[in-house]
Design an enzyme around this catalytic site. Structure first.
Site, mmCIF file in Angstrom:
data_model
loop_
_atom_site.group_PDB
_atom_site.id
_atom_site.type_symbol
_atom_site.label_atom_id
_atom_site.label_comp_id
_atom_site.label_asym_id
_atom_site.label_seq_id
_atom_site.Cartn_x
_atom_site.Cartn_y
_atom_site.Cartn_z
ATOM 1 N N ILE A 124 -4.007 -13.411 -47.102
ATOM 2 C CA ILE A 124 -4.412 -13.403 -45.699
ATOM 3 C C ILE A 124 -5.711 -14.174 -45.498
ATOM 4 C CG2 ILE A 124 -5.208 -11.908 -43.826
ATOM 5 C CD1 ILE A 124 -3.208 -9.793 -44.846
ATOM 6 N N ASP A 137 -15.173 -16.134 -52.568
ATOM 7 C CA ASP A 137 -14.090 -15.551 -53.346
ATOM 8 C C ASP A 137 -14.549 -15.354 -54.781
ATOM 9 O OD1 ASP A 137 -10.830 -15.386 -52.701
ATOM 10 O OD2 ASP A 137 -11.321 -15.460 -54.834
ATOM 11 N N ASP A 178 -18.860 -11.855 -56.251
ATOM 12 C CA ASP A 178 -18.260 -10.527 -56.226
ATOM 13 C C ASP A 178 -18.851 -9.815 -55.016
ATOM 14 O OD1 ASP A 178 -17.548 -7.887 -56.545
ATOM 15 O OD2 ASP A 178 -18.312 -7.690 -58.586
ATOM 16 N N ARG A 185 -0.925 5.874 -52.123
ATOM 17 C CA ARG A 185 -1.945 4.887 -51.747
ATOM 18 C C ARG A 185 -3.255 5.603 -51.398
ATOM 19 N NH1 ARG A 185 1.784 2.463 -53.382
ATOM 20 N NH2 ARG A 185 2.635 0.450 -52.705
ATOM 21 N N TYR A 215 -6.604 3.421 -51.782
ATOM 22 C CA TYR A 215 -6.501 2.301 -50.841
ATOM 23 C C TYR A 215 -6.622 2.795 -49.395
ATOM 24 C CZ TYR A 215 -4.586 -1.806 -48.486
ATOM 25 O OH TYR A 215 -4.407 -2.882 -47.661
ATOM 26 N N LYS A 273 -9.509 1.760 -46.564
ATOM 27 C CA LYS A 273 -9.198 1.119 -45.289
ATOM 28 C C LYS A 273 -9.556 2.008 -44.105
ATOM 29 C CE LYS A 273 -7.909 -2.786 -46.936
ATOM 30 N NZ LYS A 273 -8.702 -4.008 -46.685
ATOM 31 N N THR A 315 2.654 -11.913 -49.475
ATOM 32 C CA THR A 315 1.592 -12.674 -50.125
ATOM 33 C C THR A 315 1.932 -12.818 -51.609
ATOM 34 O OG1 THR A 315 0.322 -10.704 -50.727
ATOM 35 C CG2 THR A 315 -0.128 -11.671 -48.553
ATOM 36 N N PRO A 316 1.227 -13.683 -52.331
ATOM 37 C CA PRO A 316 1.430 -13.766 -53.782
ATOM 38 C C PRO A 316 1.226 -12.424 -54.485
ATOM 39 C CG PRO A 316 0.196 -15.668 -53.020
ATOM 40 C CD PRO A 316 0.313 -14.731 -51.834
#
Length: 254
Positions: free
Chosen positions: A18, A37, A63, A148, A151, A155, A186-187
């Protein structure tokens, strides 16, 4: 409409997924994009695409969980008009199966990383009495997702930080919103399927796609188009909101 000409945008996690799509879209619409990145090679790949489109970008390896690294980069950038906090990591596990190490790792990147960027960019925005922030949250901040735990925690924190920053800096002409995507192709998704379901890639891809009521995963370009709008002057009346972009996942799943 939605021109970012003469705007300077910082996009974290701009080397893939994204973040890459957002960086490319912003550059295509006139912004100078500063890509932060952890993986400099991936950041260079994004820059190569932007260069091929005639856009302008600079890349930095950092980082985001390290405040000193973030501070050094932000201080190098003379002007910032837009900050997109997209750098993040995922994790699979419940409250009992998630180790302390994994919990802390997700927190450091997704929560502290977002905080670090806000902490360093907001003083610039206050000084210039303007700025736009877009945080990438998730439908995990809205609904319970199986396995999750860490995660979702991270979020949910991103969602709460969005509201807090929007209110605290309203008088400084600073807008802050977030986007909550459902599953996006995404990858990372391809890698996750290949690692966990070898030989069943197509079957699992179709199964995961159908978890969205619309019947497919989102594309990174669709997320980037919403990001472009929210960071443009056309969205100047919008702040303190989260925007699910989820193929009907939150409201239509039953």
């Amino acid at each position: 409409m939605f021109s970012l000409k003469n705007k300077s945008a910082v996009v974290t996690g701009g080397g893939s997924g994204i973040g890459k799509a957002i960086a490319e879209n912003f550059a295509k619409n006139g912004a100078t994009v500063h890509i932060i990145d952890l993986n400099l090679e991936q950041a260079q790949s994004t820059k190569n695409v932007i260069d091929s489109l005639g856009g302008s970008s600079l890349i930095y390896a950092a980082d985001v969980s390290n405040q000193q690294e973030v501070s050094e980069i932000i201080n190098k950038i003379e002007k910032v008009d837009i900050l997109v906090n997209c750098a993040g990591i995922a994790h699979v596990g419940s409250a009992t199966s998630t180790s302390e190490e994994d919990f802390d790792r997700v927190y450091r990147v997704n929560v502290k990383g977002t905080y670090n960027c806000l902490h360093e960019v907001l003083p610039k925005f206050v000084k210039q009495n303007s700025g736009v922030i877009l945080n990438i949250a998730s439908i995990a901040a809205w609904v319970g997702l199986s396995d999750r735990f860490a995660y979702s925690m991270s979020k949910g924190a991103v969602f709460a930080m969005t509201l807090s920053v929007a209110k605290d800096y309203l008088q400084n002409n600073i807008r802050c919103n977030s986007i909550s995507p459902a599953r996006v192709h995404t990858p990372f998704v391809d890698g996750f399927i290949a690692k966990n379901y070898p030989g069943q890639e197509k079957e699992m891809f179709d199964k995961l796609s159908k978890t969205q009521p619309i019947g497919r995963m989102g594309t990174t370009e669709e997320i980037a188009n919403l990001a472009l709008y929210l960071c443009s002057d056309e969205a100047s009346f919008i702040t303190g909101n989260d925007y699910p972009i989820d193929g009907g996942f939150i409201k239509l799943n039953s």
